[in-house]
Scaffold this active site. Sequence first.
Site, mmCIF file in Angstrom:
data_model
loop_
_atom_site.group_PDB
_atom_site.id
_atom_site.type_symbol
_atom_site.label_atom_id
_atom_site.label_comp_id
_atom_site.label_asym_id
_atom_site.label_seq_id
_atom_site.Cartn_x
_atom_site.Cartn_y
_atom_site.Cartn_z
ATOM 1 N N ASP A 67 0.818 -1.209 0.000
ATOM 2 C CA ASP A 67 0.000 0.000 0.000
ATOM 3 C C ASP A 67 0.852 1.259 0.000
ATOM 4 O O ASP A 67 2.077 1.211 0.146
ATOM 5 C CB ASP A 67 -0.963 0.004 1.199
ATOM 6 C CG ASP A 67 -0.261 -0.337 2.529
ATOM 7 O OD1 ASP A 67 0.987 -0.315 2.575
ATOM 8 O OD2 ASP A 67 -0.966 -0.616 3.504
ATOM 9 N N ASN A 136 -7.218 -2.655 15.020
ATOM 10 C CA ASN A 136 -8.611 -2.980 14.678
ATOM 11 C C ASN A 136 -8.697 -4.185 13.744
ATOM 12 O O ASN A 136 -9.761 -4.490 13.228
ATOM 13 C CB ASN A 136 -9.293 -1.753 14.047
ATOM 14 C CG ASN A 136 -8.645 -1.320 12.734
ATOM 15 O OD1 ASN A 136 -7.711 -1.968 12.245
ATOM 16 N ND2 ASN A 136 -9.126 -0.241 12.147
ATOM 17 N N HIS A 138 -7.109 -4.508 10.828
ATOM 18 C CA HIS A 138 -6.911 -4.252 9.393
ATOM 19 C C HIS A 138 -5.635 -4.936 8.909
ATOM 20 O O HIS A 138 -4.696 -5.138 9.677
ATOM 21 C CB HIS A 138 -6.928 -2.749 9.072
ATOM 22 C CG HIS A 138 -5.724 -1.977 9.503
ATOM 23 N ND1 HIS A 138 -5.788 -0.657 9.877
ATOM 24 C CD2 HIS A 138 -4.417 -2.312 9.624
ATOM 25 C CE1 HIS A 138 -4.584 -0.238 10.191
ATOM 26 N NE2 HIS A 138 -3.729 -1.213 10.042
ATOM 27 N N GLU A 143 -9.699 -1.890 5.937
ATOM 28 C CA GLU A 143 -10.221 -1.561 7.259
ATOM 29 C C GLU A 143 -11.529 -2.317 7.509
ATOM 30 O O GLU A 143 -12.192 -2.736 6.559
ATOM 31 C CB GLU A 143 -10.509 -0.051 7.330
ATOM 32 C CG GLU A 143 -9.296 0.832 7.069
ATOM 33 C CD GLU A 143 -8.396 0.970 8.290
ATOM 34 O OE1 GLU A 143 -8.642 0.297 9.317
ATOM 35 O OE2 GLU A 143 -7.442 1.754 8.218
HETATM 36 P P1 PGA Z 1 2.446 -1.024 12.917
HETATM 37 O O1 PGA Z 1 1.266 -1.038 11.851
HETATM 38 O O2 PGA Z 1 3.402 -2.079 12.478
HETATM 39 O O3 PGA Z 1 3.026 0.345 12.829
HETATM 40 O O4 PGA Z 1 1.824 -1.337 14.246
HETATM 41 C C1 PGA Z 1 0.743 -2.256 11.448
HETATM 42 C C2 PGA Z 1 -0.456 -2.035 10.563
HETATM 43 O O5 PGA Z 1 -1.195 -1.051 10.774
HETATM 44 O O6 PGA Z 1 -0.662 -2.848 9.652
#
Ligand code: PGA
Length: 240
Positions: A67, A136, A138, A143
């Site tokens: 992404d 959450n 995702h 999301e």
């Molecule tokens: P993070 O993000 O590794 O910064 O916790 C993970 C994500 O949101 O996929």
Amino acid sequence: MKFIVCDSYEEMSREGAAIIAELMKKKPDCLLGLATGSTPVGMYRELIRLHEAGEIDFSAVRTYNLDEYYPISPENEQSYRYFMNHNLFDHVNIKKENTHVPDGSAADPDAACAAYEAEYQATGGADIQVLGIGQNGHIAFNEPEEKLYAATHVTGLTQNTIEANARFFASVDEVPTRAMTMGMGTIMAARKIILLANGKNKHAAVEAMKEGRITTAVPATLLALHRDVVVICDREAYHG
Ligand code: PGA
């Protein structure tokens, strides 16, 4: 779904890197699906160390990232293209033309997503896809929603994600509100998936995966439909 529970973030990073290094030795022109975020940074550091030790060679490796924010310039220090260059690509012998990140500066983001999807699918999919996970649940920018997209698409970021990512920006107002992201089907096209999760704040999402039931309200639970997923986590993420 297999869970590997580690004692520390460093151990998780070594476990993840070892799986990728083994693939790279067997298949020098392997295709890696890569992720940004703070979680995989240690694993990238370990891959750089293995490269410097002469154990792995990136000269024929190809990569596709999950992404990118939209809109954002690839030169912007908060862009995922910048992140990948800074945390991995600039430190190994990968050919930049073999690395792919959705183009956050595309004039037509929908067309750019469709082109990214087509190009990625034409490769036959990643040998290994690396994933982090949001608090959450995702994965990439898929999301929690009633309906999830299968293919690469433009999406709005939830307030939860904007706030979680604000730590990288001068203020929350500077966090882009949209992103280009692989969809659930794009992610599932990989032959193997490794998902990294550490810390208590990831426990609820990991617990939902452990339950083995699927819901679009926790997108990562859909990974139960994939035949080769390895979740590498620390004790806090696993046990809470
Ligand atoms: P993070 O993000 O590794 O910064 O916790 C993970 C994500 O949101 O996929």
